[in-house]
Design an enzyme around this catalytic site. Structure first.
Site, mmCIF file in Angstrom:
data_model
loop_
_atom_site.group_PDB
_atom_site.id
_atom_site.type_symbol
_atom_site.label_atom_id
_atom_site.label_comp_id
_atom_site.label_asym_id
_atom_site.label_seq_id
_atom_site.Cartn_x
_atom_site.Cartn_y
_atom_site.Cartn_z
ATOM 1 N N HIS A 266 0.854 -1.190 0.000
ATOM 2 C CA HIS A 266 0.000 0.000 0.000
ATOM 3 C C HIS A 266 0.885 1.234 0.000
ATOM 4 C CE1 HIS A 266 -3.196 2.806 1.150
ATOM 5 N NE2 HIS A 266 -4.010 1.880 0.740
ATOM 6 N N ASP A 317 -7.829 -5.395 -0.548
ATOM 7 C CA ASP A 317 -8.254 -6.228 -1.675
ATOM 8 C C ASP A 317 -7.931 -7.699 -1.507
ATOM 9 O OD1 ASP A 317 -7.517 -3.415 -3.594
ATOM 10 O OD2 ASP A 317 -9.493 -4.329 -3.400
HETATM 11 C C1 SDX Z 1 -6.280 -0.011 -3.088
HETATM 12 O O1 SDX Z 1 -4.514 4.480 -2.071
HETATM 13 C C2 SDX Z 1 -5.460 3.841 -1.456
HETATM 14 O O2 SDX Z 1 -5.845 4.171 -0.376
HETATM 15 C C3 SDX Z 1 -6.047 2.670 -2.247
HETATM 16 C C4 SDX Z 1 -7.046 1.791 -1.490
HETATM 17 C C5 SDX Z 1 -8.339 2.518 -1.217
HETATM 18 O O3 SDX Z 1 -9.096 2.109 -0.310
HETATM 19 O O4 SDX Z 1 -8.694 3.439 -2.032
HETATM 20 O O5 SDX Z 1 -6.475 1.341 -0.280
HETATM 21 C C6 SDX Z 1 -7.439 0.568 -2.351
HETATM 22 O O6 SDX Z 1 -6.061 0.357 -4.199
HETATM 23 C C7 SDX Z 1 -5.377 -0.983 -2.367
HETATM 24 C C8 SDX Z 1 -4.160 -1.425 -3.225
HETATM 25 C C9 SDX Z 1 -4.624 -2.471 -4.262
HETATM 26 N N1 SDX Z 1 -3.524 -2.757 -5.181
HETATM 27 C C10 SDX Z 1 -2.860 -3.930 -5.151
HETATM 28 O O7 SDX Z 1 -3.041 -4.807 -4.305
HETATM 29 C C11 SDX Z 1 -1.831 -4.074 -6.265
HETATM 30 C C12 SDX Z 1 -0.545 -4.625 -5.680
HETATM 31 N N2 SDX Z 1 0.056 -3.577 -4.844
HETATM 32 C C13 SDX Z 1 1.088 -2.809 -5.454
HETATM 33 O O8 SDX Z 1 1.024 -2.625 -6.840
HETATM 34 C C14 SDX Z 1 1.528 -1.607 -4.637
HETATM 35 O O9 SDX Z 1 1.716 -2.031 -3.350
HETATM 36 C C15 SDX Z 1 0.675 -0.355 -4.653
HETATM 37 C C16 SDX Z 1 0.361 0.085 -6.018
HETATM 38 C C17 SDX Z 1 -0.567 -0.581 -3.887
HETATM 39 C C18 SDX Z 1 1.474 0.744 -3.965
HETATM 40 O O10 SDX Z 1 2.634 0.835 -4.639
HETATM 41 P P1 SDX Z 1 3.692 2.055 -4.490
HETATM 42 O O11 SDX Z 1 3.476 2.800 -3.235
HETATM 43 O O12 SDX Z 1 3.712 2.811 -5.776
HETATM 44 O O13 SDX Z 1 5.009 1.250 -4.294
HETATM 45 P P2 SDX Z 1 5.928 0.745 -5.474
HETATM 46 O O14 SDX Z 1 5.101 0.148 -6.569
HETATM 47 O O15 SDX Z 1 6.871 1.845 -5.821
HETATM 48 O O16 SDX Z 1 6.715 -0.465 -4.750
HETATM 49 C C19 SDX Z 1 7.757 -0.179 -3.796
HETATM 50 C C20 SDX Z 1 8.549 -1.474 -3.711
HETATM 51 C C21 SDX Z 1 8.964 -1.983 -5.095
HETATM 52 O O17 SDX Z 1 10.122 -2.761 -4.927
HETATM 53 P P3 SDX Z 1 11.518 -2.201 -5.542
HETATM 54 O O18 SDX Z 1 11.243 -2.059 -7.047
HETATM 55 O O19 SDX Z 1 11.736 -0.850 -4.866
HETATM 56 O O20 SDX Z 1 12.513 -3.264 -5.208
HETATM 57 O O21 SDX Z 1 7.733 -2.524 -3.159
HETATM 58 C C22 SDX Z 1 7.500 -3.514 -4.155
HETATM 59 C C23 SDX Z 1 7.853 -2.913 -5.495
HETATM 60 O O22 SDX Z 1 8.290 -3.919 -6.389
HETATM 61 N N3 SDX Z 1 6.084 -3.848 -4.118
HETATM 62 C C24 SDX Z 1 5.608 -5.045 -4.436
HETATM 63 C C25 SDX Z 1 4.224 -4.941 -4.224
HETATM 64 N N4 SDX Z 1 3.922 -3.706 -3.801
HETATM 65 C C26 SDX Z 1 5.089 -3.031 -3.750
HETATM 66 N N5 SDX Z 1 6.229 -6.179 -4.857
HETATM 67 C C27 SDX Z 1 5.417 -7.244 -5.069
HETATM 68 N N6 SDX Z 1 4.068 -7.227 -4.877
HETATM 69 C C28 SDX Z 1 3.449 -6.099 -4.469
HETATM 70 N N7 SDX Z 1 2.143 -6.098 -4.288
#
Ligand code: SDX
Length: 380
Positions: A266, A317
């Site tokens: 998140h 989710d």
């Molecule tokens: C919702 O914003 C809100 O409040 C949203 C929400 C709401 O109620 O409105 O809470 C609802 O959208 C929840 C999130 C649902 N999405 C997912 O489950 C998709 C999977 N999650 C990720 O894509 C990610 O965690 C995000 C998009 C939710 C947040 O990503 P960020 O803050 O942009 O972080 P990032 O993508 O830059 O990742 C930082 C690091 C990376 O590693 P490095 O490249 O630095 O080595 O963490 C890793 C990412 O690869 N990472 C993940 C990951 N989430 C972050 N690696 C694997 N799986 C994941 N899910």
């Protein structure tokens, strides 16, 4: 000095504070979610989605009289039913059209039938908030029936918003557990500060556009798998794994392949999303009632491995789809269900934005070419 030189860029606007808001507070380090001062754990235990919509829109809990009037407005057939011409329009779409495409298109079309469509006064926007919150479940359920070759089931004004949705989807009176599950899910998804879809709605409202347009912006943003679309992707993952005995190996391989695991991580929470525990409990209760808790067992194994290996925790989710699937709801209905709840938050933020507005217009850090000389086409 250029705007970029004065303000370093923040990819994804991470941690950028755009404006004050009184609607929702998230403590990302303690894992707390608060609507208008009320912790969501307490609202799940004591409130209803109808009462939470009042809280989000008016900033306080309703009196008994106010609550009765509010529930009556949200339950009335006049506000829940779809215009016959819109129902006829739905029947023109290919049956393969996804529920999120229908929701986005249907909400846009609803503005054509709304008597207050072009009125941005607070009173008119509140009336439209009631109508959209009441109509969206009818729209989602009607399409689910039409695409399955069944006749839509008309709304029942005697049922709560949650119970009525389950009734319109199945054609049968909902069980108390199904109604309670949906009501809790709707409370949990109602608002979440400046998340991507809510911010999209605020940007739209900040141009002094109307509520329907802002909600369509929100639906468009929510659809993406990095946001509301993740709940559908989680269930597709569970369907691939099938057997809890295979989950540990599957998730370790996915992490080794550097895959993005839906349902985890998140932008704000650095610990488990406080909503996940409630949705997990509901998914377990419904799974037991339906005769299988395999989906939750798989998700629990994934959560143990992803937390230990990546220090990433369950978000809202992860478990929601397992609860809906136990009720026989198709995977591609999960994000529309998220939207049916989040429209309450989008409306609250549109009301707040219109109440103290400034156009939202950031800058870019221009990195393109400069001072190019135009060469006539004949010479290129
Ligand atoms: C919702 O914003 C809100 O409040 C949203 C929400 C709401 O109620 O409105 O809470 C609802 O959208 C929840 C999130 C649902 N999405 C997912 O489950 C998709 C999977 N999650 C990720 O894509 C990610 O965690 C995000 C998009 C939710 C947040 O990503 P960020 O803050 O942009 O972080 P990032 O993508 O830059 O990742 C930082 C690091 C990376 O590693 P490095 O490249 O630095 O080595 O963490 C890793 C990412 O690869 N990472 C993940 C990951 N989430 C972050 N690696 C694997 N799986 C994941 N899910």
């Amino acid at each position: 000095m250029s705007a970029a030189a004065a303000n370093p860029t923040k990819p994804g606007l991470e941690d950028v504070v755009v404006s004050p808001s009184e609607i929702c507070f998230i403590d990302g380090h303690k894992g707390r979610l608060v609507y208008r001062g009320f912790d969501v754990d307490g609202l799940v235990a004591q409130s209803t989605f109808e009462e939470v919509t009042y809280l989000l829109w008016y900033g306080r809990l309703p009196t008994r009289k106010e609550m009765d009037a509010h529930v009556k407005a949200l339950s009335s057939t006049a506000n829940r039913k779809l215009p016959p011409k819109l129902l006829a329009m739905l029947r023109l779409f290919p049956k393969k059209t996804t529920p999120m495409e229908i929701l986005r298109t249907g909400v846009s079309a609803l503005s054509a039938f709304d008597p207050d469509a072009e009125d941005n006064s607070r009173e008119a926007t509140l009336r439209k908030s009631i109508r959209l919150t009441a109509q969206m479940p009818t729209l989602v359920a009607a399409w689910d029936r039409i695409r399955s070759g069944k006749a839509p089931v008309g709304p029942n004004p005697r049922l709560s918003l949650a119970g009525n949705f389950v009734y319109m989807m199945s054609g049968r009176k909902p069980t108390p557990l199904a109604t309670k599950t949906f009501d809790v899910a709707l409370i949990l998804h109602a608002d979440h500060e400046f998340n991507a879809s809510t911010f999209a709605a605020r940007v739209t409202a900040a141009t002094l556009s109307d509520l329907h347009a802002a909600v369509v912006s929100g639906i468009g943003a929510l659809k993406g798998p990095l946001h509301g679309g993740a709940n559908e992707q989680v269930m597709l993952m569970v369907e691939k794994i099938k057997d809890p005995g295979k989950a540990d190996r599957w998730i370790r391989q996915a992490l080794a392949d550097k895959a993005r695991i839906m349902g985890f991580g998140h932008r704000v929470y650095r610990v488990e999303d406080p909503r996940a525990k409630h949705l997990k409990r509901l998914a377990l209760e419904l799974g037991r009632q339906a005769g299988s808790t395999a989906a939750v067992e798989i998700l629990d194994i994934m959560a143990r491995v992803v937390s230990a290996e990546k220090h990433l925790f369950p978000n809202v989710d992860l478990y929601s789809g397992a609860a809906y699937a136990s009720m026989g709801i198709s995977t591609d209905e999960f994000t529309p269900i998220f939207a049916m709840s989040r429209v309450a938050g989008w409306a609250a933020h549109v009301l707040e934005q219109h109440g103290n507005n400034r156009l939202i217009r950031p800058r870019s850090d221009y990195t393109g070419l400069t001072d190019e000389k135009y060469v006539p086409l004949a010479q290129r």
